[in-house]
Design an enzyme around this catalytic site. Sequence first.
Site, PDB file in Angstrom:
ATOM      1  N   HIS A  76      16.060  -3.840  19.151  1.00 11.19           N
ATOM      2  CA  HIS A  76      16.883  -2.846  19.173  1.00 11.19           C
ATOM      3  C   HIS A  76      17.683  -2.472  17.909  1.00 11.19           C
ATOM      4  O   HIS A  76      17.936  -1.215  17.706  1.00 11.19           O
ATOM      5  CB  HIS A  76      17.722  -3.065  20.472  1.00 11.19           C
ATOM      6  N   HIS A 232      14.386   3.721  27.076  1.00 11.00           N
ATOM      7  CA  HIS A 232      14.409   2.407  26.532  1.00 11.00           C
ATOM      8  C   HIS A 232      13.166   1.984  25.891  1.00 11.00           C
ATOM      9  O   HIS A 232      12.969   1.451  24.812  1.00 11.00           O
ATOM     10  CB  HIS A 232      14.851   1.287  27.469  1.00 11.00           C
ATOM     11  N   ASP A 236      12.651   0.848  22.022  1.00 11.12           N
ATOM     12  CA  ASP A 236      11.595  -0.360  21.586  1.00 11.12           C
ATOM     13  C   ASP A 236      10.575   0.216  20.544  1.00 11.12           C
ATOM     14  O   ASP A 236      10.402  -0.553  19.531  1.00 11.12           O
ATOM     15  CB  ASP A 236      11.013  -0.849  23.021  1.00 11.12           C
ATOM     16  N   HIS A 259       5.367  -4.082  23.169  1.00 10.17           N
ATOM     17  CA  HIS A 259       5.705  -4.322  21.947  1.00 10.17           C
ATOM     18  C   HIS A 259       4.178  -4.787  21.498  1.00 10.17           C
ATOM     19  O   HIS A 259       3.743  -4.558  20.219  1.00 10.17           O
ATOM     20  CB  HIS A 259       6.330  -5.422  21.997  1.00 10.17           C
TER      21      HIS A 259
HETATM   22 ZN   LIG Z   1      13.960  -3.231  24.507  1.00  6.75          ZN
END
Ligand SMILES: [Zn+2]
Length: 300
Positions: A76, A232, A236, A259
């Site tokens: 973040h 969000h 990311d 991720h």
């Molecule tokens: Zn996040």
Amino acid sequence: MGQRRTLRRAVGCTGIGLHSGKPVRLDLKPAPAEHGIRFVRTDVGVEIPATLEHLARLDHATTLSRDGVSVDTVEHLLSALRALGVDDVRVEVDSPEIPVLDGSAAPFVILIHEAGLQAHQTPRQVLKVLKPVEVVQGGKWARLSPADHLRVSYTIGFDHPLLRHQAASFRVTEQTFVEQIAPARTFGFLRDVETLRKNGLAQGGSLENAVVIGETGVLNSKLRFEDEFVRHKILDAIGDLALLGHPVHGHLEASKAGHALHAALGRKLMATPDAWSLGAFPALPSFDLPRLPGLAAEPA
Ligand SMILES: [Zn+2]
């Protein structure tokens, strides 16, 4: 031609780690040109550059490590630094995890705004995507293709009645980041909380720093955006792309990714030399960062 930028002065804040639950002091400090974004664990004296080479775990957050020392949940903060054009900065923490604050990147935007930005004499380079690169894992995929700016288009879908499908696409500018992306908070499912906690994760998680999705609705009083969840994911992804070390001009499209897939895409791009080039970055419009209401930074 645009120039590399750092912070005008140091700023800091305190908070707790989302996964560790531990208190942490964070300080963002100006750094010389070509320093890049580097995390410093002041409690153990280890410096970790924010690059793909230092990626460690990627399960529930992005973790960087070097010499057995790590910094968790960097995404973040990286997202805010990259989107606001901070190329060179020293990020000091006295504990293994970046503070979660409100679970979004909005508090980091406030901190960077409080610090102000300063241009170096050194020109900034941009990583231009020249041809499409894609990674696929089962039903999840992520792709980077050429564009003359950064755009992120994301689709999520979960086996949950409230989140079967959500999609959003943004051209990432300082303005759209601050207003449309940065405020979107981390989210999780109530059904997963117990398992996460048993595995030592989400120890610091609460309705103060995450949107929690129950069986019939969101446990928090209200959402910041109707499609806060997919926004969000875009936040990311911008943070994970920052590990490429340069602003990216390309279109990132992703479906049900996370991720690990973001990182795999970054690595595949780097491993495909004819798919990208480094070049001059056009001048940025201004140093005036849009303000977010109701959040204040603590001076360092
Ligand atoms: Zn996040």
